[in-house]
Design an enzyme around this catalytic site. Structure first.
Site, PDB file in Angstrom:
ATOM      1  N   ASP A  19       0.865  -1.172   0.000  1.00 44.47           N
ATOM      2  CA  ASP A  19       0.000   0.000   0.000  1.00 44.47           C
ATOM      3  C   ASP A  19       0.907   1.229   0.000  1.00 44.47           C
ATOM      4  O   ASP A  19       1.797   1.354   0.842  1.00 44.47           O
ATOM      5  CB  ASP A  19      -0.868  -0.007   1.265  1.00 44.47           C
ATOM      6  CG  ASP A  19      -2.271   0.475   0.998  1.00 44.47           C
ATOM      7  OD1 ASP A  19      -2.399   1.544   0.383  1.00 44.47           O
ATOM      8  OD2 ASP A  19      -3.223  -0.196   1.413  1.00 44.47           O
ATOM      9  N   ASP A  58      -3.130   4.625  -2.234  1.00 42.63           N
ATOM     10  CA  ASP A  58      -4.187   5.141  -1.371  1.00 42.63           C
ATOM     11  C   ASP A  58      -4.651   6.533  -1.805  1.00 42.63           C
ATOM     12  O   ASP A  58      -3.813   7.428  -1.985  1.00 42.63           O
ATOM     13  CB  ASP A  58      -3.623   5.225   0.058  1.00 42.63           C
ATOM     14  CG  ASP A  58      -4.674   5.517   1.095  1.00 42.63           C
ATOM     15  OD1 ASP A  58      -5.536   4.669   1.326  1.00 42.63           O
ATOM     16  OD2 ASP A  58      -4.632   6.634   1.681  1.00 42.63           O
ATOM     17  N   GLU A 108      -6.570   3.878  -5.855  1.00 47.83           N
ATOM     18  CA  GLU A 108      -7.857   4.065  -5.190  1.00 47.83           C
ATOM     19  C   GLU A 108      -8.415   5.431  -5.589  1.00 47.83           C
ATOM     20  O   GLU A 108      -7.715   6.444  -5.485  1.00 47.83           O
ATOM     21  CB  GLU A 108      -7.696   4.002  -3.669  1.00 47.83           C
ATOM     22  CG  GLU A 108      -9.033   4.025  -2.977  1.00 47.83           C
ATOM     23  CD  GLU A 108      -8.970   4.376  -1.497  1.00 47.83           C
ATOM     24  OE1 GLU A 108      -9.885   3.987  -0.774  1.00 47.83           O
ATOM     25  OE2 GLU A 108      -8.019   5.061  -1.067  1.00 47.83           O
ATOM     26  N   HIS A 157     -11.251  -3.361   3.615  1.00 45.69           N
ATOM     27  CA  HIS A 157     -11.198  -2.974   5.023  1.00 45.69           C
ATOM     28  C   HIS A 157     -11.965  -1.680   5.309  1.00 45.69           C
ATOM     29  O   HIS A 157     -12.017  -1.256   6.462  1.00 45.69           O
ATOM     30  CB  HIS A 157      -9.726  -2.797   5.419  1.00 45.69           C
ATOM     31  CG  HIS A 157      -9.088  -1.667   4.660  1.00 45.69           C
ATOM     32  ND1 HIS A 157      -8.905  -1.706   3.291  1.00 45.69           N
ATOM     33  CD2 HIS A 157      -8.637  -0.459   5.062  1.00 45.69           C
ATOM     34  CE1 HIS A 157      -8.362  -0.574   2.897  1.00 45.69           C
ATOM     35  NE2 HIS A 157      -8.182   0.203   3.952  1.00 45.69           N
ATOM     36  N   ASP A 158     -12.510  -1.045   4.295  1.00 43.68           N
ATOM     37  CA  ASP A 158     -13.190   0.243   4.487  1.00 43.68           C
ATOM     38  C   ASP A 158     -14.705   0.142   4.501  1.00 43.68           C
ATOM     39  O   ASP A 158     -15.384   1.176   4.607  1.00 43.68           O
ATOM     40  CB  ASP A 158     -12.781   1.221   3.372  1.00 43.68           C
ATOM     41  CG  ASP A 158     -11.394   1.793   3.599  1.00 43.68           C
ATOM     42  OD1 ASP A 158     -10.961   1.848   4.765  1.00 43.68           O
ATOM     43  OD2 ASP A 158     -10.750   2.173   2.617  1.00 43.68           O
TER      44      ASP A 158
HETATM   45  C1  NOJ Z   1      -8.265   4.933   2.137  1.00 44.20           C
HETATM   46  C2  NOJ Z   1      -7.913   3.737   2.967  1.00 44.20           C
HETATM   47  O1  NOJ Z   1      -8.397   2.574   2.359  1.00 44.20           O
HETATM   48  C3  NOJ Z   1      -8.492   3.983   4.337  1.00 44.20           C
HETATM   49  O2  NOJ Z   1      -8.453   2.844   5.147  1.00 44.20           O
HETATM   50  C4  NOJ Z   1      -7.769   5.134   4.956  1.00 44.20           C
HETATM   51  O3  NOJ Z   1      -8.351   5.437   6.194  1.00 44.20           O
HETATM   52  C5  NOJ Z   1      -7.831   6.386   4.052  1.00 44.20           C
HETATM   53  N1  NOJ Z   1      -7.590   6.088   2.691  1.00 44.20           N
HETATM   54  C6  NOJ Z   1      -6.808   7.388   4.492  1.00 44.20           C
HETATM   55  O4  NOJ Z   1      -5.525   6.902   4.242  1.00 44.20           O
END
Ligand code: NOJ
Length: 549
Positions: A99, A200, A254, A326-327
């Site tokens: 990541d 990210d 992302e 995970h989000d």
């Molecule tokens: C996206 C990530 O997937 C998330 O888990 C994170 O909190 C935010 N970006 C900030 O880095």
């Protein structure tokens, strides 16, 4: 012309390391635990691993606040364990991606410590603004996690921008020195043998000139001014030209709030700067933009998102396919049914695994882990959840407020992976850092391992099938009955081979629908979610895949 790239033939497994597997008994998932489970991951048919951040970090956002980009956190086993994992991955013919979190660092990163003290060359590494004469903040942007995007720093005597938590100051990517630092980080890991990066919120790294106010959308106020900003393609092209083009690697970006047309500016195979994109449309079948604005689940909306990306990227770019990460809360609890856990888990799996693109699985998805529902709000760990709870729905009952978190919090999907029915679900021999979902005795890997009808083995079969069928890799996609709110029916076709995927998203029995031109007498049923297919009626969440060749 489609570029031949190895990631197109792969299936990835995402590891959120804290909760994957503890190998040294301290209660925290780590790379020793990952090492133990590499064969398990491979047994799923997954040949790539994406690690959520494993760098040293104070943990304000579970590792997405990085304090040192060129090391591995001691709690995960340090560099020693990482190198063993990297070798173990490669020995098995698998790939590993890291990541890359460079929109922001931790406020405990050395660069920030120096920047706040105006020590050169770090003075402009971050986005600092003085207080305004009228006492207002530098602009009206909101952070994604904790109120305003600006926090005052006493040491520097200025505000700094943080689009996420207060402890995640945004880097100033307009500063060429910062971009050189990013390239150093990339080369460091690529030279070590890492195979690529998940980047990210990378579409946030270029902010609008002058950081103007924005009035559009209350919870993400500011996003239109920093998402897909003015220099984004230039910076990404620079990283590609100076680094990625010199390695056999791939990049996955992302990108919140992106639609195919805009995505193509990034991932077009001829002109793009990156290889694949994590889009959020497929996460919006039961909410508006964010999990915190829930709506009723709409299969039609989900199908539309899938098809939009399938059709519009065809021949031009490559899709990244995912249902969980995970989000977001767990998918069975959102789009399926906990009562029909196995059945709906299978329908969800088939709904995306036969699309065109590279699928990703998130740890625990393959066994149908469901949302965690704690007894109280103070049990949550996630910074976003905690802030939301403290500031939203204050006039509602405690129960209503808690239920909202069950439905929306990222922690719903961050509990330890349930390996077996023993204490702590076999995740650790110590005291787990986080709560284990109460259903671990029923839902765990060991219970499903030898059961041919389990969700786990359905994933294995589906992944093996997708890899064995050229039509899944190359064929065109077509959706049928797009307005049907119970069935998702799609086909893939290439010369000499055709498949039809039928997934019911209903807890009731429904009639099977076959599109015109599909001769069922000649069809071979190659995958089914119930032990025996039952003619023209689909049982709750039944799913089938047919083949013609
Ligand atoms: C996206 C990530 O997937 C998330 O888990 C994170 O909190 C935010 N970006 C900030 O880095």
């Amino acid at each position: 012309m489609e570029r031949k790239r190895w990631y197109k033939d792969m299936v990835f497994y995402q590891i959120w390391p804290r909760s994957f597997k503890d190998g040294n008994g301290d209660g925290m998932g780590d790379l020793w635990g990952v090492l133990e489970k590499l064969d398990y991951i491979k047994s799923l048919g997954c040949d790539g691993i994406w690690f959520s951040p494993i760098y040293p970090s104070p943990g304000a956002d579970c590792g997405y606040d990085i304090a040192d980009y060129m090391d591995i956190a001691e709690e995960f086993g340090g560099m020693e364990a990482f190198k063993k994992v990297l070798d173990g991955v490669h020995e098995r013919g698998m790939k590993l991606i890291m990541d890359l979190v460079v929109n922001h660092t931790s406020d405990e990163h050395e660069w920030f410590e120096k920047s706040r003290r105006r020590i050169e060359p770090y003075t402009d590494y971050y986005i600092w603004r003085p207080a305004r004469a009228d006492g207002k903040l530098p602009n009206n942007w909101d952070s994604n996690f904790e109120g305003s995007a600006w926090t005052w720093d006493d040491v520097r005597g200025e505000y700094y921008l943080h689009l996420f938590a207060v402890k995640q100051p945004d880097l100033n990517m307009d500063n060429p020195l910062v971009r050189e630092e990013v390239k150093k980080i990339l080369r460091f890991w690529l030279d070590m043998g890492v195979d690529g990066f998940r980047e990210d919120v990378i579409t946030y790294i270029s902010k609008a000139e002058g950081l103007p106010d924005d009035h559009l959308f209350p919870i993400y106020k500011g996003m239109p001014k920093y998402n897909h900003g003015p220099h984004i393609h230039e910076y990404l092209a620079e990283f590609k030209r100076d680094v990625f083009d010199h390695y056999d690697c791939f990049t996955l970006a992302e990108a919140p709030l992106v639609w195919p047309k805009q995505a193509l500016k990034y991932i077009d195979e001829e002109k793009g700067q990156i290889d694949m994109m994590i889009q959020f449309q497929c996460q919006c079948a039961d909410c508006l933009f964010t999990d915190y604005m829930p709506t009723k689940f709409s299969l039609v909306r989900m199908k539309k998102a899938f098809s939009d990306w399938q059709y519009k990227l065809e021949g031009r770019a490559w899709n990244m396919l995912y249902m969980e990460n995970h989000d977001h809360p767990r998918i069975i609890s959102r789009y399926g049914s906990e009562k029909y856990r196995t059945e709906s888990g299978k329908a969800i799996a088939a709904a995306y695994l036969f699309q065109k693109g590279t699928p990703f699985l998130y740890q625990g998805q393959e066994i149908g882990m469901t949302n965690w529902r704690p007894a109280d709000a103070d049990m949550y760990e996630d910074v976003q959840t905690r802030y939301y709870y403290a500031h939203s729905n204050l006039n509602k009952s405690h129960k209503e407020r808690l239920e909202k978190l069950w439905r929306s919090s990222r922690d719903s999907a961050r509990t330890p992976v349930q390996w077996d029915g023993s204490e702590n679900a076999g995740f650790t021999t110590g005291k787990p850092w986080f709560y284990v979902n109460e259903n671990y005795k029923e839902v765990n890997v060991a219970a499903q391992e030898n059961d041919p009808a389990s969700l786990l083995n359905f994933y294995r079969k589906a992944i093996a099938l997708r890899k064995s069928l050229p039509v899944v890799r190359h064929g065109s996609y077509k959706e049928h009955f797009p307005l049907d709110n119970k069935l998702y029916v799609y086909s893939r076709e290439m010369e000499g081979q055709k498949i039809l995927v039928v997934c019911s998203f209903s807890y009731k029995c429904v009639d099977m629908k076959i599109p015109k031109g599909f001769d069922m007498d000649k069809a071979k049923l190659i995958l089914q979610s119930y032990p025996m297919a039952a003619g023209k009626t689909l049982r709750p969440y039944e799913t089938r895949v047919y083949l013609w060749e």
